[in-house]
Design a protein around this motif. Structure first.
Motif, PDB file in Angstrom:
ATOM      1  N   SER A  53      82.784  59.583  50.056  1.00 57.83           N
ATOM      2  CA  SER A  53      83.691  60.558  49.457  1.00 57.83           C
ATOM      3  C   SER A  53      83.068  61.283  48.261  1.00 57.83           C
ATOM      4  O   SER A  53      83.766  61.952  47.508  1.00 57.83           O
ATOM      5  N   THR A  54      81.742  61.153  48.086  1.00 59.05           N
ATOM      6  CA  THR A  54      81.049  61.796  46.969  1.00 59.05           C
ATOM      7  C   THR A  54      80.035  62.805  47.480  1.00 59.05           C
ATOM      8  O   THR A  54      79.241  62.506  48.375  1.00 59.05           O
ATOM      9  N   LEU A  55      80.055  63.984  46.905  1.00 57.49           N
ATOM     10  CA  LEU A  55      79.106  65.045  47.234  1.00 57.49           C
ATOM     11  C   LEU A  55      78.156  65.259  46.063  1.00 57.49           C
ATOM     12  O   LEU A  55      78.584  65.371  44.915  1.00 57.49           O
ATOM     13  N   GLY A  61      73.827  57.201  51.667  1.00 55.23           N
ATOM     14  CA  GLY A  61      75.222  57.371  52.061  1.00 55.23           C
ATOM     15  C   GLY A  61      75.924  58.561  51.455  1.00 55.23           C
ATOM     16  O   GLY A  61      77.125  58.748  51.657  1.00 55.23           O
ATOM     17  N   TYR A  62      75.189  59.402  50.718  1.00 55.87           N
ATOM     18  CA  TYR A  62      75.798  60.572  50.079  1.00 55.87           C
ATOM     19  C   TYR A  62      75.645  61.820  50.953  1.00 55.87           C
ATOM     20  O   TYR A  62      74.642  61.996  51.654  1.00 55.87           O
ATOM     21  N   SER A  63      76.606  62.710  50.856  1.00 57.91           N
ATOM     22  CA  SER A  63      76.438  64.069  51.360  1.00 57.91           C
ATOM     23  C   SER A  63      75.762  64.889  50.266  1.00 57.91           C
ATOM     24  O   SER A  63      75.977  64.640  49.079  1.00 57.91           O
ATOM     25  N   VAL A  64      74.959  65.862  50.675  1.00 57.56           N
ATOM     26  CA  VAL A  64      74.157  66.636  49.725  1.00 57.56           C
ATOM     27  C   VAL A  64      74.287  68.120  50.031  1.00 57.56           C
ATOM     28  O   VAL A  64      74.270  68.531  51.198  1.00 57.56           O
ATOM     29  N   ALA A  65      74.404  68.914  48.969  1.00 55.02           N
ATOM     30  CA  ALA A  65      74.361  70.370  49.096  1.00 55.02           C
ATOM     31  C   ALA A  65      73.326  70.894  48.100  1.00 55.02           C
ATOM     32  O   ALA A  65      73.481  70.716  46.895  1.00 55.02           O
ATOM     33  N   VAL A  66      72.248  71.467  48.614  1.00 54.86           N
ATOM     34  CA  VAL A  66      71.236  72.102  47.767  1.00 54.86           C
ATOM     35  C   VAL A  66      71.639  73.568  47.652  1.00 54.86           C
ATOM     36  O   VAL A  66      71.640  74.301  48.645  1.00 54.86           O
ATOM     37  N   VAL A  67      71.998  73.983  46.438  1.00 55.49           N
ATOM     38  CA  VAL A  67      72.682  75.265  46.247  1.00 55.49           C
ATOM     39  C   VAL A  67      71.702  76.370  45.847  1.00 55.49           C
ATOM     40  O   VAL A  67      70.925  76.226  44.908  1.00 55.49           O
ATOM     41  N   GLY A  68      71.763  77.478  46.581  1.00 54.99           N
ATOM     42  CA  GLY A  68      71.073  78.690  46.177  1.00 54.99           C
ATOM     43  C   GLY A  68      72.034  79.576  45.399  1.00 54.99           C
ATOM     44  O   GLY A  68      73.250  79.472  45.567  1.00 54.99           O
TER      45      GLY A  68
END
Length: 326
Positions: free
Chosen positions: A111-113, A141-148
């Motif tokens: 449940s953590t991003l 176990g984490y979701s990841v978003a690499v942000v531009g």
């Protein structure tokens, strides 16, 4: 685990003539070539230098990070999520599912991003360069978003702050918590976004700039103050740069329940560790939950590499709960 840092050792480091001499000697060559670099700044304002820098960096950064983290990180699958119409406003999103087919991560991690925002002196960089970091955290176990986001001259710091907030609003759905991470100028932009929009996150700043006029003075010693996009991105004038610094924002910040952790290397010759040290004091002075994590042998890139290898949880646990003012 980092070596213990005491208030007296910090004071000695700050006051050390060797520290000052080191900074001067390290950038002597840059000051010599400054007259030749200055014309590039004019091209940079029109975006040509940024294009060349991004192209050359793209040939080096991603393979370099992959070689450090393991080339298997290049096989991470990403979903391209656009959060604004501008071509730079997107995030590379990956979930931990393929690494946990037979072993589900804990509910807390599911449940953590993690949102990562890159640096690049406010004027360069792309999300793809840093995408190898996703594998490290997907495996945990984490979701990841690499942000531009829009870099100068497409947007000033004001627009970059709003981009980070827009990305947060677009990506946070379905998650109980968000860990927002920035490196270098990305630390500056993400911290201002948290303060401006009262974002409820755990914030982790790696080797960041938080006092823009002070960093402008530091850059002038390196002969880079007119080459870097820092000045135009932050408003060009001294008063404008002061307005984009942490003290100005704390004076008008809304009530914020975020957790703040700042990581910096004592050997950082790109952004001095004093930036993070003083920022922590200012945040704590406003009653924020802020702590400093120092790496005695760390430099500007090593703290980023440490994070990319998966050390985020350790960084968040560490910190100096009490450091007296210098």
């Amino acid at each position: 685990m980092a070596t213990a840092i005491t208030p007296s050792s910090l004071s000695q480091a700050l006051a050390s003539t060797e520290f000052t001499s080191y900074l001067e000697d390290t950038h002597k060559l840059l000051r010599l070539v400054y007259p030749y670099l200055r014309p590039l700044y004019r091209f940079g304002r029109r975006g040509l230098t940024r294009f060349v820098v991004d192209f050359l960096t793209s040939l080096a950064y991603r393979p370099y990070f992959a070689s450090v983290l393991g080339f298997s990180s290049l096989r991470t699958s990403f979903v391209h999520i656009r959060y604004r119409e501008h071509p730079r406003c997107y995030a590379l999103y990956s979930s931990p599912s393929k690494y946990h087919a037979n072993h589900s991560p804990t509910e807390k991690k599911k449940s953590t991003l993690i949102m990562f925002v890159h640096g690049g002196a406010w004027g360069s960089g792309r999300a793809e360069f840093y995408s190898p970091l996703a594998a490290s955290y997907n495996k945990q176990g984490y979701s990841v978003a690499v942000v531009g986001y829009r870099t100068y001259p497409d947007a000033s710091v004001s627009g970059q702050v709003d981009d980070v907030h827009s990305a947060y609003l677009r990506l946070r759905s379905g998650y109980d918590s968000v860990i927002l991470v920035g490196h270098s100028s990305g630390s500056h932009v993400t911290l201002l976004a948290v303060l401006k929009h009262a974002m409820d996150v755990t914030w982790l700043g790696l080797a960041g700039v938080y006092d823009v006029p002070a960093h402008f003075e530091f850059e002038s010693k390196r002969g880079l103050e007119m080459v870097s996009t820092m000045q135009p991105a932050n408003g060009s004038t001294w008063e404008a740069m002061r307005g984009w610094s942490l003290p100005s924002w704390l004076s008008k910040a809304q009530s914020n329940t975020s957790t703040f952790r700042l990581v910096h290397g004592l050997e950082d010759s790109t952004v001095p560790f004093t930036q993070s040290y003083r920022a922590v004091q200012q945040l704590k002075g406003m009653g924020a939950d802020a702590r400093l994590v120092l790496r005695p042998a760390g430099d500007h890139q090593s703290v980023l590499i440490e994070f990319m290898k998966g050390a985020m949880e350790e960084m968040l646990r560490e910190g100096q709960p009490r450091i007296s003012k210098l």
